[in-house]
Structures are given as C-alpha cells and as structure tokens.
Design a protein around this motif. Structure first.
Motif, PDB file in Angstrom:
ATOM      1  N   SER A  86     -39.945  25.227  -6.226  1.00 38.72           N
ATOM      2  CA  SER A  86     -39.647  25.899  -4.752  1.00 38.72           C
ATOM      3  C   SER A  86     -40.405  25.094  -3.876  1.00 38.72           C
ATOM      4  O   SER A  86     -41.485  24.136  -3.909  1.00 38.72           O
ATOM      5  CB  SER A  86     -40.428  27.458  -4.868  1.00 38.72           C
ATOM      6  OG  SER A  86     -41.625  27.329  -5.081  1.00 38.72           O
ATOM      7  N   ARG A  87     -39.746  25.066  -2.735  1.00 36.99           N
ATOM      8  CA  ARG A  87     -40.105  24.602  -1.390  1.00 36.99           C
ATOM      9  C   ARG A  87     -39.955  25.537  -0.210  1.00 36.99           C
ATOM     10  O   ARG A  87     -38.869  25.867  -0.218  1.00 36.99           O
ATOM     11  CB  ARG A  87     -39.850  23.145  -1.289  1.00 36.99           C
ATOM     12  CG  ARG A  87     -40.231  22.418  -0.130  1.00 36.99           C
ATOM     13  CD  ARG A  87     -41.582  22.118  -0.063  1.00 36.99           C
ATOM     14  NE  ARG A  87     -41.861  20.970  -1.149  1.00 36.99           N
ATOM     15  CZ  ARG A  87     -41.532  19.744  -1.175  1.00 36.99           C
ATOM     16  NH1 ARG A  87     -41.331  19.255  -0.041  1.00 36.99           N
ATOM     17  NH2 ARG A  87     -42.071  19.337  -2.132  1.00 36.99           N
ATOM     18  N   GLY A 114     -39.353  19.190   5.264  1.00 37.56           N
ATOM     19  CA  GLY A 114     -38.763  18.671   3.863  1.00 37.56           C
ATOM     20  C   GLY A 114     -37.715  19.756   3.194  1.00 37.56           C
ATOM     21  O   GLY A 114     -37.571  19.336   2.031  1.00 37.56           O
ATOM     22  N   VAL A 115     -37.210  20.620   3.726  1.00 45.96           N
ATOM     23  CA  VAL A 115     -36.207  21.298   3.283  1.00 45.96           C
ATOM     24  C   VAL A 115     -35.052  21.422   4.100  1.00 45.96           C
ATOM     25  O   VAL A 115     -35.179  21.526   5.499  1.00 45.96           O
ATOM     26  CB  VAL A 115     -36.656  22.958   3.045  1.00 45.96           C
ATOM     27  CG1 VAL A 115     -35.709  23.575   2.320  1.00 45.96           C
ATOM     28  CG2 VAL A 115     -37.970  22.717   2.065  1.00 45.96           C
ATOM     29  N   ALA A 116     -33.668  21.719   3.440  1.00 49.73           N
ATOM     30  CA  ALA A 116     -32.585  21.635   4.323  1.00 49.73           C
ATOM     31  C   ALA A 116     -31.500  22.603   3.496  1.00 49.73           C
ATOM     32  O   ALA A 116     -31.468  22.289   2.219  1.00 49.73           O
ATOM     33  CB  ALA A 116     -31.967  20.283   4.665  1.00 49.73           C
ATOM     34  N   VAL A 117     -30.900  23.415   4.275  1.00 51.45           N
ATOM     35  CA  VAL A 117     -30.288  24.589   3.464  1.00 51.45           C
ATOM     36  C   VAL A 117     -29.072  24.849   4.646  1.00 51.45           C
ATOM     37  O   VAL A 117     -28.955  24.735   5.737  1.00 51.45           O
ATOM     38  CB  VAL A 117     -30.737  25.837   3.363  1.00 51.45           C
ATOM     39  CG1 VAL A 117     -29.730  26.903   2.899  1.00 51.45           C
ATOM     40  CG2 VAL A 117     -31.904  25.903   2.574  1.00 51.45           C
ATOM     41  N   GLY A 118     -27.689  24.340   4.096  1.00 54.66           N
ATOM     42  CA  GLY A 118     -26.565  24.630   4.884  1.00 54.66           C
ATOM     43  C   GLY A 118     -25.315  25.334   3.990  1.00 54.66           C
ATOM     44  O   GLY A 118     -25.211  25.094   2.937  1.00 54.66           O
ATOM     45  N   ALA A 130     -28.253  22.689  -0.599  1.00 58.21           N
ATOM     46  CA  ALA A 130     -29.670  22.791  -0.491  1.00 58.21           C
ATOM     47  C   ALA A 130     -30.081  21.630  -0.875  1.00 58.21           C
ATOM     48  O   ALA A 130     -29.653  20.704  -2.031  1.00 58.21           O
ATOM     49  CB  ALA A 130     -30.276  23.990  -1.234  1.00 58.21           C
ATOM     50  N   LEU A 131     -31.343  20.961  -0.185  1.00 54.25           N
ATOM     51  CA  LEU A 131     -31.683  19.646  -0.667  1.00 54.25           C
ATOM     52  C   LEU A 131     -33.528  19.629  -0.272  1.00 54.25           C
ATOM     53  O   LEU A 131     -33.725  20.087   1.061  1.00 54.25           O
ATOM     54  CB  LEU A 131     -31.276  18.517   0.051  1.00 54.25           C
ATOM     55  CG  LEU A 131     -31.829  17.209   0.168  1.00 54.25           C
ATOM     56  CD1 LEU A 131     -31.598  16.752  -1.176  1.00 54.25           C
ATOM     57  CD2 LEU A 131     -31.191  15.981   0.991  1.00 54.25           C
ATOM     58  N   VAL A 132     -34.061  19.342  -1.256  1.00 47.29           N
ATOM     59  CA  VAL A 132     -35.654  18.982  -1.305  1.00 47.29           C
ATOM     60  C   VAL A 132     -35.674  17.582  -1.807  1.00 47.29           C
ATOM     61  O   VAL A 132     -35.565  17.520  -3.097  1.00 47.29           O
ATOM     62  CB  VAL A 132     -36.474  19.982  -1.969  1.00 47.29           C
ATOM     63  CG1 VAL A 132     -37.968  19.782  -1.623  1.00 47.29           C
ATOM     64  CG2 VAL A 132     -36.154  21.499  -1.286  1.00 47.29           C
TER      65      VAL A 132
END
Length: 327
Positions: A86-87, A114-118, A130-132
């Motif tokens: 998780s992040r 450091g987290v991207a959600v689209g 989603a990218l970590v």
C-alpha cells in the motif's frame, strides 16, 4: 415488495443555485442521473473508489478531494500469502485534483506523494490506472454491460448537508497488475466495484458498507450513516437488475475481534459474513481523523427480490467495513 423510496428516472441537479440540496434530487436511481453541481468550499467531499477482487488479489484505489486536501491511495492484498502492499498520499488544498460532476463520464485524477490514480469514463465503461513507481502498476478496463444497473442514492441530512453516492457492484474487469513479485493478469473470476461520492458532510460520521459479487448475483448494503434520513443504500442485484431495499439493516460484529463472523439483517436481508483478512487504516491530523476496519471475506444467506422471491447468495466474495470519520 418494492421500496417506499422515490425512484428518479430523469436527469436532475443535486443542488439549487445557492448550493443547497435540491429536494427534487432526493431519491434513488438505476443509472447515474444526478449532476453534482456542488458550490462553496470547505465541506465538500468528492471521491472515486474502485475495489477489485480477483482469485489472487484484492485491490483498492481511492482518489478523493476534501477541499482542504486531496487524499489518495493504492492497496493490494495477496490472498495467497496475506501480504499487503500500500501507499497513500496527501496533497494540500487538493492541488491538481480533477473530478467530473457526473458518474460514468469524464475523467478523475489525482497525483502526489509518489501515487497517481486516474479514471477515464465513457458510455462503454471505464479505464482505471494506478501507479506507485517500483511498487504497483495497475491498468484495467471495466466494461459497462448492456442493461447493467447501479444504485444511485441521495442521502439528505439537511438542506446544507447531503451526499450523492453511486454504488456499482459486480462489474466485469480485465487488464493487468504489476507488482515486484511479477505480472498478474486480471480477467476470469474477477469483478469490480465503484463507490462514487459527491456531497457536503457533517464533521463527524460513522458508516458501515458491504459489497459482494458472484455469478449472476451481487449485494450492496450500508448502515448507520443513513439512519433517520428516509433513504438507504441497500440493494440486491440479480442478473444485473437492481432490487432496491428500503429498510434499515441491523449490523452486528465484534469491535474487539473484527475477524469474527458478522451478521447483517433486516426484513429482506439475512446475511452472514465470514472474514479472512482485516485491513486497518488510521489517520490522525489534529481535528481531522479517520479509522477504518475493512474486512475481506465470504457471504452466505439470502435476500428478497421485489417480487417476494428469496434468493440465496452463499459463496459471494467481498468486504464489510466500519469507518469512523472526523473531517
């Protein structure tokens, strides 16, 4: 045995021009029809939560704006090993956060820490990313089947405090999940759940939420936060068709041992939930704080369709949670 609640069948604005709840918006829908034209700053909440269950993993993605901050996160549970990945990220004043005012259309995105959600949404379905970096890379598509129904509900606490939610359970999903342990295909045996929220909340609130799916059946159940409002977020889905349940439900669980069986009961619902994993999330930031216990597991029992028929749902997989908010 249809619900006593009013079904809305035409598009409607959530708010009047002065930002108060439009009385015409109070009711429930089988497909998204509300435009969340929120006004003002400070109490508005906007979020998109996607939960994905596969035979190997449970995935949770949240993108949210609380006005004073954007809060977003990625969570992955390996059901075989129990390992959690998780992040979470917080961006002050929700800088750069984008949220459409209609469910099922437009783009929602958050990025930071450091987290991207689209999420990109359209008539044929949604693409969720989603990218970590170095930890999680998710890319899935969630088609919208012909005739598929979802539960939209407006919960009215007052003219100034209200919530519009869409709970869309049992959606097909396919794509890939990349973890440090390797790549995992998502497809057969997987389903997705959307929680779309727009509203203006009281400072303190507690809710229960349960969602589960299996072949041809899905459950959406809620509690506590809707008490006394005349609305519920309870429904049974059979063959993609929504059966709205208007009665409040009684939730029973052990707050000292969250992995003990839960029961959720009402005139049209007799459910038992047996968890296999507990996810705990706590945040304390002075006057703002949250505590959520989300348990993943299996449901058994039955629920009553609109025509009075009782449908068994033994073996459905999903989650049940309690969340306490100061926000």
């Amino acid at each position: 045995m249809p619900t006593h609640e009013r079904e809305i069948t035409e598009p409607v604005d959530l708010c009047t021009p002065d930002g108060r709840l439009d009385p015409r918006a109070v009711g429930w829908t089988r497909r998204p029809l509300h435009r969340a034209n929120l006004r003002g700053w400070g109490r508005a909440k906007r979020w998109e939560y996607w939960g994905i269950v596969t035979p190997r993993h449970v995935i949770g993605l949240v993108a949210s704006s609380l006005d004073y901050a954007a809060v977003h996160g990625v969570y992955v549970l390996d059901r075989d090993t129990g390992e959690e990945t998780s992040r979470d990220g917080v961006v002050p004043f929700a800088r750069g956060a984008v949220f459409p005012d209609r469910s099922g259309s437009g783009e929602a995105s958050v990025r930071g820490a450091g987290v991207a959600v689209g999420v990109r949404q359209g008539p044929s379905g949604s693409r969720v990313r989603a990218l970590v970096p170095g930890l999680v890379d998710l890319d899935v598509r969630v088609p919208l089947p012909d005739g598929h129904e979802s539960l939209g509900v407006v919960v009215p606490w007052s003219a100034r405090r209200f919530q519009y939610t869409v709970k869309d359970v049992g959606r097909p999903v396919h794509g890939r999940l990349r973890l440090p342990s390797g790549d995992h295909e998502i497809g057969d045996g997987a389903f997705a759940v959307l929680d779309h929220g727009r509203g203006k909340w009281p400072y303190r609130m507690t809710w229960n939420w349960a969602a589960a799916s299996g072949p041809g059946l899905a459950l959406q159940l809620g509690g506590k936060w809707t008490d006394g409002t005349g609305m519920t977020e309870n429904a049974l889905f059979a063959g993609g068709r929504l059966h709205k349940i208007g009665e409040e439900l009684d939730w029973s669980y052990d707050r000292g041992d969250w992995l003990r069986p839960w029961t959720i009961r009402g005139p049209r619902v007799e459910a038992e939930f047996r968890p296999f994993h507990e996810k705990v999330a706590r945040t304390e930031l002075g006057v703002v704080g949250t505590e959520t216990h989300q348990c993943f597991g299996h449901f058994s029992g039955r629920a009553q369709a609109d025509d009075g028929t009782w449908l068994d749902f033994d073996g459905l997989t999903g989650w049940a949670e309690e969340s306490r908010q100061r926000w």
